[in-house]
Design a protein around this motif. Sequence first.
Motif, PDB file in Angstrom:
ATOM      1  N   ASP A  72       0.986  -1.137  -0.095  1.00 46.81           N
ATOM      2  CA  ASP A  72      -0.022   0.138   0.157  1.00 46.81           C
ATOM      3  C   ASP A  72       0.784   1.364   0.098  1.00 46.81           C
ATOM      4  OD1 ASP A  72       1.046   0.222   2.656  1.00 46.81           O
ATOM      5  OD2 ASP A  72      -1.003  -0.905   3.526  1.00 46.81           O
ATOM      6  N   GLN A  73       0.501   2.329   0.366  1.00 48.63           N
ATOM      7  CA  GLN A  73       1.145   3.780   0.457  1.00 48.63           C
ATOM      8  C   GLN A  73       2.099   3.609   1.371  1.00 48.63           C
ATOM      9  OE1 GLN A  73      -1.524   6.951   0.652  1.00 48.63           O
ATOM     10  NE2 GLN A  73      -0.439   8.169  -0.732  1.00 48.63           N
ATOM     11  N   LEU A 124      11.976  -4.058  -0.705  1.00 49.19           N
ATOM     12  CA  LEU A 124      10.836  -3.737  -0.168  1.00 49.19           C
ATOM     13  C   LEU A 124      10.758  -2.724   0.917  1.00 49.19           C
ATOM     14  CD1 LEU A 124       7.732  -4.557   0.036  1.00 49.19           C
ATOM     15  CD2 LEU A 124       8.548  -6.273   1.923  1.00 49.19           C
ATOM     16  N   TYR A 125      10.266  -1.429   0.701  1.00 52.75           N
ATOM     17  CA  TYR A 125      10.485  -0.269   1.573  1.00 52.75           C
ATOM     18  C   TYR A 125       8.903   0.008   2.619  1.00 52.75           C
ATOM     19  CZ  TYR A 125      14.375   1.513  -1.217  1.00 52.75           C
ATOM     20  OH  TYR A 125      15.642   1.665  -1.581  1.00 52.75           O
ATOM     21  N   PHE A 126       9.487   0.321   3.804  1.00 60.29           N
ATOM     22  CA  PHE A 126       8.281   0.579   4.732  1.00 60.29           C
ATOM     23  C   PHE A 126       8.636   2.158   5.083  1.00 60.29           C
ATOM     24  CE2 PHE A 126       9.190  -3.794   5.004  1.00 60.29           C
ATOM     25  CZ  PHE A 126       7.705  -4.395   5.602  1.00 60.29           C
ATOM     26  N   SER A 127       7.595   2.900   4.840  1.00 61.22           N
ATOM     27  CA  SER A 127       7.707   4.295   4.943  1.00 61.22           C
ATOM     28  C   SER A 127       7.719   4.571   6.639  1.00 61.22           C
ATOM     29  CB  SER A 127       6.394   5.142   4.564  1.00 61.22           C
ATOM     30  OG  SER A 127       6.632   5.160   3.215  1.00 61.22           O
ATOM     31  N   PRO A 155       2.932  10.673  10.034  1.00 65.69           N
ATOM     32  CA  PRO A 155       2.152   9.682   9.091  1.00 65.69           C
ATOM     33  C   PRO A 155       2.739   9.486   7.769  1.00 65.69           C
ATOM     34  CG  PRO A 155       0.767  11.488  10.020  1.00 65.69           C
ATOM     35  CD  PRO A 155       2.300  12.045  10.328  1.00 65.69           C
ATOM     36  N   THR A 156       2.248   8.549   7.268  1.00 63.02           N
ATOM     37  CA  THR A 156       2.655   7.910   5.950  1.00 63.02           C
ATOM     38  C   THR A 156       2.555   9.202   4.842  1.00 63.02           C
ATOM     39  OG1 THR A 156       2.235   5.668   6.509  1.00 63.02           O
ATOM     40  CG2 THR A 156       2.600   6.276   4.108  1.00 63.02           C
ATOM     41  N   PRO A 157       3.676   9.598   4.415  1.00 62.04           N
ATOM     42  CA  PRO A 157       3.573  10.687   3.397  1.00 62.04           C
ATOM     43  C   PRO A 157       2.801  10.242   1.981  1.00 62.04           C
ATOM     44  CG  PRO A 157       5.743   9.960   3.479  1.00 62.04           C
ATOM     45  CD  PRO A 157       5.090   9.119   4.493  1.00 62.04           C
ATOM     46  N   GLN A 200       1.484   5.825  -6.778  1.00 62.15           N
ATOM     47  CA  GLN A 200       1.951   7.136  -7.144  1.00 62.15           C
ATOM     48  C   GLN A 200       3.449   7.364  -6.934  1.00 62.15           C
ATOM     49  OE1 GLN A 200      -1.262   9.980  -7.183  1.00 62.15           O
ATOM     50  NE2 GLN A 200      -0.372  11.604  -7.542  1.00 62.15           N
ATOM     51  N   LYS A 201       3.976   6.514  -6.475  1.00 65.75           N
ATOM     52  CA  LYS A 201       5.649   6.599  -6.126  1.00 65.75           C
ATOM     53  C   LYS A 201       6.437   6.434  -7.236  1.00 65.75           C
ATOM     54  CE  LYS A 201       4.884   4.534  -1.544  1.00 65.75           C
ATOM     55  NZ  LYS A 201       5.084   3.406  -0.720  1.00 65.75           N
ATOM     56  N   THR A 202       5.795   6.001  -8.368  1.00 64.48           N
ATOM     57  CA  THR A 202       6.502   5.938  -9.631  1.00 64.48           C
ATOM     58  C   THR A 202       5.774   6.645 -10.918  1.00 64.48           C
ATOM     59  OG1 THR A 202       7.465   3.717  -8.937  1.00 64.48           O
ATOM     60  CG2 THR A 202       7.394   4.136 -11.356  1.00 64.48           C
TER      61      THR A 202
END
Length: 1250
Positions: A180-181, A191-194, A268-270, A292-294
């Motif tokens: 998810d976002q 694998l990225y965790f905000s 919070p998650t940006p 929307q990260k790419t």
Amino acid sequence: MDRTRKWGLSSSAVLLLLLGHITSALEVPLDLPQPPTLTLQSPKDYIIDPRENIVIHCEAKGKPQPSFSWTRNGTHFDLDKDPKVLMKPGSGTLVIDISGEKAEAYEGVYQCTARNEHGTSLSNNIVIRQSRSPLWSKERHEAIIVQVGVSLVLQCRPPAGLPPPIIFWMDNNFQRLPQDQRVSQALNGDLYFSNTLLEDTRNDYICYARFPHTQTIQQKQPITVTVLDNSPAGERKPGFMAPLGASSTKMVLKGEVLELECLAEGLPTPEISWRKVSGELPSGRFTYLNFQKTLKIVDVTEADVGDYRCTAQNSLGTAHHTIKVSVKAAPFWISAPRNLILAPMETGILTCRVSGDPKPKISWSINGLPIENAPADSSRKVEDDTIILSSVQTGSSAVYQCNASNEYGYLLANAFVNVLAEAPRVLTPSNNVYQVITNRPALLDCASFGSPIPTITWFKDSQTSVVNGDPYVIHENGTLEIHVAQPLNSGKYTCIASNNLGTKENHVYLEVKEPTRILKQPEYKEVQRNRNAVFECKVKHDPSLIPTMIWLKDDGEIPDDERFVVDTDSLTIKDVTDEDEGTYTCIMNTTLDQDSASAMLTVVERPDPPTDLELTDQSERSVLLTWIPGDEHNSPTQMFLVQYEDLLHQPGVWVNLTEASGTSTSTKLDLSPYVYYSFRVLALNHVNLSDPSQPSKQYRTNPAAPDENPSDIQAAGTEKDNLEISWKELSGLQSNGPGLQYKVQWRQKDVDQDWSSETVANVSKFVVSGTPTFVPFEVTVQAVNDYGSGPEPEMVLGQSGEDFPEVAPESVQVLVQNGTLVEVHWDPVPSSSVRGRLQGYKVLYWRERSLLQEAREPEEQQVLLFSGNRSEGRLPGLQPYSLYSLAIKVVNTKGEGPSSANYQFDTPEGVPGPPSFLKVTNLNVDSLTLEWGPPEENNGRLTGYTLKYQPINNVTELGPIEELSFPVNDTSITLSNLKLRTHYKFYFNANTIKGSGPTITGEAFTVMDVRPIGPAFGTVNTSVSEDGAAISWEYFGHHKNVYVEYIVENSKEDWVRELVNSSQSHMIRGLKPGISYRVRVVARDQADASVHSTEEQVITVPAIPSRQVDIATQGWFIGLMCAIALLILVLLIVCFIKRNKGGKYPVKEKEDAHQDPEIQPMKEDDGTFGEYSDTEDHKPLKGSRTPSNGTVRRDESDDSLVDYGEGGDGQFNEDGSFIGQYSGKKEKDTHEGNESSEAPSPVNAMNSFV
């Protein structure tokens, strides 16, 4: 091929260049000499599967057939030395068998060469590499422990494969990890965790790499992540985890895909957003991926160069990162060299135009050798990207290679120069039939070959020359295009290819067809379940094309179900079910075009009943009812209907209580006391009401005094001495408690007395007796029960019963206004004598007789009612000059009172009515006769008639008016000295002393003494009956002498005539049964010459059955008649002798004075005899006067034989003398003198035998 035609193409044609075959390169027929042309080769970068044989393609065509050779890594590849390598026969394709061998041994750069005596072609450098899917190196992962809220990156770092693997993260159960976002996978597979959450704790974060070429999947060792919350990270503004820093750079090649990525951490998650700093993002070519990260941009161009800024934002702040994008380009074609076919001594140009970034380097080769190493040729000139060939010679054919390269790639193109001298040939098959649809482009091929290149000319229908310009365009390859084909473009087309070595022609045909069109499209259907749905699809198509109708459901085939019935122009779905919902499309296909239309089918049904009824917020007079709606079945609920059952008063009967909107799930219900309620709910949608819900629990309300009194209270008498009080009873629901009764009270209005009352139950009326006649009363009705009385009742006024009026109006007077209107006055009766509601005064009047007549029966009585308390009224519509009577009565609701004494009055004279008729007779050249009848209503004493007439010269012009007056007794007039063949109009009216009555009009033409234009006789009809033969006709001529003539068919006798004059029908009597006659109608002039005649009609008189005997043919009858005739003759002789002997008897004197009126001389005007007939028995003799009443008055001396024995009293004695000769009947009444039943006189009897 690059050569300019001798005709000029229009700019629009060059710009459009529709369809591939319009711009295809000129092909050399394979039966002609030509250098090799490569037709198939493997891709430049060729990744092979080590489990399969290696196949490197190289195919070419040429004349003679080319031979093939290969190089590997820049040196000659000797195929004979490697038994694993085979070349396909007639081809350059290599097949390398790697069974038992390692594929790595054959990796390298390969190039194919195809050559014949006319030149050499080269393939691209084909790089052969083996696909690889290496294993992950064994590694041990320590468990990752993080605090809640911090960011985290789990690295994948798969082994390098060929091609690169596809990365995804899964757990031990092979389920993809949710992203998810906050949690997402980067482009490199990490694998990225905000920020982390406690639920991120798990021991099976596994990265998988799938290698697509070998279809293998490699797995990384699981990673364990533990999230703790003993020292959680606080909220913070965003920061970027990748790429790092404030900016970064990215290079991409033109035409490839650009993927820009920004991964941010924060709590919070940006959220990530993108924009291009120096412009707008390319419309239609960019998309957002990975939450929307790419940012992905496809088909990159130079316009995509610039700065792209990604922004990460949360509630605590924002962070920015700028990516500078540069675009480079491998070499790409602007204009690749094309094959040249040149005739000896012609000039041609080879062009190799490319672009790229950096700018590509261009090098030329000829037959595989660098051009600078090739033998010198004075006809060849190289100028960077162009080779100019001048005045080529036979035998100078060759293949030229153009190589354009920069650091990002290269392009290699082969183009041959073939020097030929060849007459034209048309390659398109002859007599091709091209079919197109109206208003679409038509392309007629004329592929040709020749050297020099042929010139193409087109002709239509072998006569009309086709030139460039609307509607035709002739393309470079000879194709004739008609932009918008019309039916008139159909026909035969001829293309002619010509050069200096000859010409060749070819014929093709164009048929322009009508388009296929759906005239009536299927329409949206909303159908109830188990009913039929019909979609219409009416189509028009060209009759020469075979149509095919296809129906689709949701873009797929309709179910194979007998419920689906496909007809010529419709689809019927029987017994529709829920599964039939969807979009239905009808497609009409022909071999040339198609048309389609769609419509949706929605299956609806009445809603399911609501469920789970509950009663809350309970009180004495209200309760809240809630429910759960049922399924709406595609039709929204419009409203909910709440019903109740009163188990105490009306068990089993459900009554509507209230309605709620279709979106409601509850409603407040107002309740009544003393009711045992049970509720249910029904839902209504567009289809119908649902079934009722299950009843709610019972809810009882306590008794109370009535809330309302009876309604619709009325008080009126039914007899002259009573008062009936009625009301509408309360229902059990309205009673509010047990023991419901009604308290009735009444008293006479305006009289000082107490209320009288009576309490009754279970009734709706009460009668008060012994009341005065028609007096007002005040009345109330109040509801009471065991718990008290209802509210204070409203008082109602009423009247006791009525009686008939007692007295009649008096002092009746009549004021005559004119001949048709009088005014009647009377004294109103006292109101006390009316004894009821006065309705008014009724005037009864009737006409006794006209003042011109003696006493007669009165006419029907007429009635006028004058409403209210009136004292006068008007009687319209009376007859002038008449005696009238009238009487007046008082009327109330009960009925009529006694009548006043009859009152008589006279109406004065008025103008008469119109004459009863006006007709024109005896039309002649300059005269005509007008006949008229007196008015039906004289309205007084007639004083005469007035006639006005004038000629009508045309539609708008009238001639002078002539006016004549006539006495009362005249009934006709003959107008003489009129104009020949002139249209006259007549105006006629009667007069009294009051003036002239209404005018009646008529019109007529005087005639010319010539035959009428067109047939004089119209339709002729005949019929035969027992009385004779009836004939009728239409005659348009002016001749008076019209005869019906007949003769026995096939007889030579003369025609029998019967004069009919102006009549247009006639009965022929005395015809013989069983005989056929010819009949005609003839108009004759004064000289008895035939002027007009109808066609002869043949009639047949039916035969009399043999059992009937014609008495006229019997011998005894003939003898009897002869005896009677002889006896009469003897009597006449005796009478004659006696008269001569005795002198003149009174009879003789009378006979001398008055000739027998039955024996008249021939009339002068029409030449006919004065024969007697039924219609002339009572006509007066010429010169006599006829009284106005139409009777004939005789003088004292007007005797006849009837007076002396010819009547019923006069008889002959045995010797023939008269008996009762002077019987005293010298005078008779008028009506007796006109009796038609008198016996004929002997003289008349004798005349009938003469």
